[in-house]
Design a protein around this motif. Structure first.
Motif, mmCIF file in Angstrom:
data_model
loop_
_atom_site.group_PDB
_atom_site.id
_atom_site.type_symbol
_atom_site.label_atom_id
_atom_site.label_comp_id
_atom_site.label_asym_id
_atom_site.label_seq_id
_atom_site.Cartn_x
_atom_site.Cartn_y
_atom_site.Cartn_z
ATOM 1 N N LEU A 92 0.832 -1.204 0.000
ATOM 2 C CA LEU A 92 0.000 0.000 0.000
ATOM 3 C C LEU A 92 0.870 1.260 0.000
ATOM 4 O O LEU A 92 0.616 2.209 -0.759
ATOM 5 C CB LEU A 92 -0.921 0.004 1.220
ATOM 6 N N VAL A 93 1.902 1.259 0.822
ATOM 7 C CA VAL A 93 2.819 2.414 0.855
ATOM 8 C C VAL A 93 3.498 2.579 -0.499
ATOM 9 O O VAL A 93 3.644 3.706 -0.995
ATOM 10 C CB VAL A 93 3.852 2.247 1.992
ATOM 11 N N CYS A 94 3.904 1.480 -1.125
ATOM 12 C CA CYS A 94 4.531 1.548 -2.449
ATOM 13 C C CYS A 94 3.580 2.140 -3.481
ATOM 14 O O CYS A 94 3.975 2.989 -4.295
ATOM 15 C CB CYS A 94 4.994 0.162 -2.892
ATOM 16 N N ILE A 95 2.330 1.725 -3.455
ATOM 17 C CA ILE A 95 1.341 2.239 -4.419
ATOM 18 C C ILE A 95 1.088 3.728 -4.181
ATOM 19 O O ILE A 95 1.086 4.529 -5.125
ATOM 20 C CB ILE A 95 0.031 1.424 -4.330
ATOM 21 N N ILE A 96 0.886 4.102 -2.920
ATOM 22 C CA ILE A 96 0.611 5.513 -2.605
ATOM 23 C C ILE A 96 1.789 6.400 -2.991
ATOM 24 O O ILE A 96 1.608 7.457 -3.610
ATOM 25 C CB ILE A 96 0.255 5.679 -1.111
ATOM 26 N N THR A 97 2.999 5.977 -2.647
ATOM 27 C CA THR A 97 4.165 6.809 -2.983
ATOM 28 C C THR A 97 4.391 6.874 -4.490
ATOM 29 O O THR A 97 4.826 7.912 -4.999
ATOM 30 C CB THR A 97 5.434 6.307 -2.276
ATOM 31 N N THR A 98 4.073 5.796 -5.200
ATOM 32 C CA THR A 98 4.200 5.828 -6.664
ATOM 33 C C THR A 98 3.248 6.857 -7.258
ATOM 34 O O THR A 98 3.636 7.645 -8.126
ATOM 35 C CB THR A 98 3.928 4.432 -7.262
ATOM 36 N N VAL A 99 2.010 6.861 -6.779
ATOM 37 C CA VAL A 99 1.031 7.844 -7.270
ATOM 38 C C VAL A 99 1.491 9.261 -6.921
ATOM 39 O O VAL A 99 1.408 10.176 -7.761
ATOM 40 C CB VAL A 99 -0.372 7.551 -6.692
ATOM 41 N N LEU A 100 2.004 9.457 -5.707
ATOM 42 C CA LEU A 100 2.492 10.785 -5.312
ATOM 43 C C LEU A 100 3.674 11.237 -6.166
ATOM 44 O O LEU A 100 3.769 12.413 -6.534
ATOM 45 C CB LEU A 100 2.868 10.798 -3.831
ATOM 46 N N VAL A 101 4.562 10.307 -6.486
ATOM 47 C CA VAL A 101 5.698 10.649 -7.347
ATOM 48 C C VAL A 101 5.206 11.019 -8.742
ATOM 49 O O VAL A 101 5.682 11.996 -9.341
ATOM 50 C CB VAL A 101 6.717 9.482 -7.404
ATOM 51 N N PHE A 102 4.255 10.260 -9.277
ATOM 52 C CA PHE A 102 3.698 10.595 -10.595
ATOM 53 C C PHE A 102 3.078 11.987 -10.578
ATOM 54 O O PHE A 102 3.322 12.796 -11.485
ATOM 55 C CB PHE A 102 2.639 9.578 -11.028
ATOM 56 N N LEU A 103 2.266 12.279 -9.555
ATOM 57 C CA LEU A 103 1.613 13.584 -9.473
ATOM 58 C C LEU A 103 2.624 14.719 -9.322
ATOM 59 O O LEU A 103 2.523 15.740 -10.003
ATOM 60 C CB LEU A 103 0.620 13.603 -8.311
ATOM 61 N N SER A 104 3.590 14.545 -8.427
ATOM 62 C CA SER A 104 4.575 15.617 -8.228
ATOM 63 C C SER A 104 5.431 15.812 -9.470
ATOM 64 O O SER A 104 5.792 16.946 -9.807
ATOM 65 C CB SER A 104 5.443 15.337 -7.005
ATOM 66 N N THR A 105 5.727 14.736 -10.181
ATOM 67 C CA THR A 105 6.495 14.867 -11.420
ATOM 68 C C THR A 105 5.692 15.619 -12.463
ATOM 69 O O THR A 105 6.217 16.502 -13.144
ATOM 70 C CB THR A 105 6.893 13.472 -11.954
ATOM 71 N N ALA A 106 4.406 15.282 -12.586
ATOM 72 C CA ALA A 106 3.556 15.972 -13.564
ATOM 73 C C ALA A 106 3.447 17.460 -13.248
ATOM 74 O O ALA A 106 3.581 18.308 -14.138
ATOM 75 C CB ALA A 106 2.167 15.336 -13.590
ATOM 76 N N ILE A 107 3.247 17.774 -11.976
ATOM 77 C CA ILE A 107 3.143 19.182 -11.577
ATOM 78 C C ILE A 107 4.467 19.908 -11.836
ATOM 79 O O ILE A 107 4.478 21.037 -12.337
ATOM 80 C CB ILE A 107 2.722 19.290 -10.098
ATOM 81 N N THR A 108 5.570 19.257 -11.523
ATOM 82 C CA THR A 108 6.882 19.865 -11.749
ATOM 83 C C THR A 108 7.129 20.120 -13.226
ATOM 84 O O THR A 108 7.609 21.189 -13.611
ATOM 85 C CB THR A 108 7.994 18.961 -11.182
#
Length: 163
Positions: A116-132
């Motif tokens: 679950l932590v891996c999935i959540i952090t993956t989604v957060l990394v995708f979102l932060s990368t897109a925003i960046t």
């Protein structure tokens, strides 16, 4: 039978040109790699002297990003080594994957939480990368507009394109 004093043939000339080309390319690659290593060492020095703990690789990426955005260094100056590193980037994840596999007994019955932590952090990394990526693209338009003498405002960088 060939001798040492035989005139240079077309084949020898072609081979020399290829060797010359590849040696120039290798030299350029090593210079670019040395530059990136230098940025990493500077990032390490900055990280050590900051009042808060920031990983050195984050400082290095920030330094490189600011050099690229400000135009102090052109992306073509690090293109060769960057493309190489991007091409072989999955190799850098092998040690992390092996560490996870060797740590599975330690994780034990918490494997669900770990996933679950891996999935959540993956989604957060995708979102932060897109925003960046979006913000850096807008900052580049802002800097380009300023350099061209256009009337652009920094507050418009954070607004959506259609607003």
């Amino acid at each position: 039978m060939t001798t040492l004093f035989q005139p240079q043939t077309e084949m020898n000339h072609s081979m020399r040109e290829r060797i010359k080309f590849h040696s120039k390319r290798l030299t350029l690659f090593l210079i670019q790699l040395a530059f990136l290593a230098g940025v990493c060492y500077i990032g390490e020095a900055v990280s050590v002297h900051l009042p808060i703990e920031v990983p050195a690789n984050i400082c290095s990426m920030g330094i490189l990003l600011s050099l690229l955005i400000s135009g102090m260094i052109d992306e073509s100056k690090i293109e060769l080594v960057s493309n190489f590193l991007l091409k072989y980037m999955p190799v850098f994840f092998i040690p992390a994957g092996v560490t996870i596999l060797t740590s599975l007994p330690m994780i034990g019955n918490r494997i669900g939480w770990f996933a679950l932590v891996c999935i959540i952090t993956t989604v957060l990394v995708f979102l932060s990368t897109a925003i960046t990526v979006i913000l850096v693209g807008r900052l580049q338009k802002y800097v380009t507009g300023k350099r061209a003498g256009k009337d652009v405002h920094l507050k418009n960088v954070l607004k959506a394109e259609g607003e």
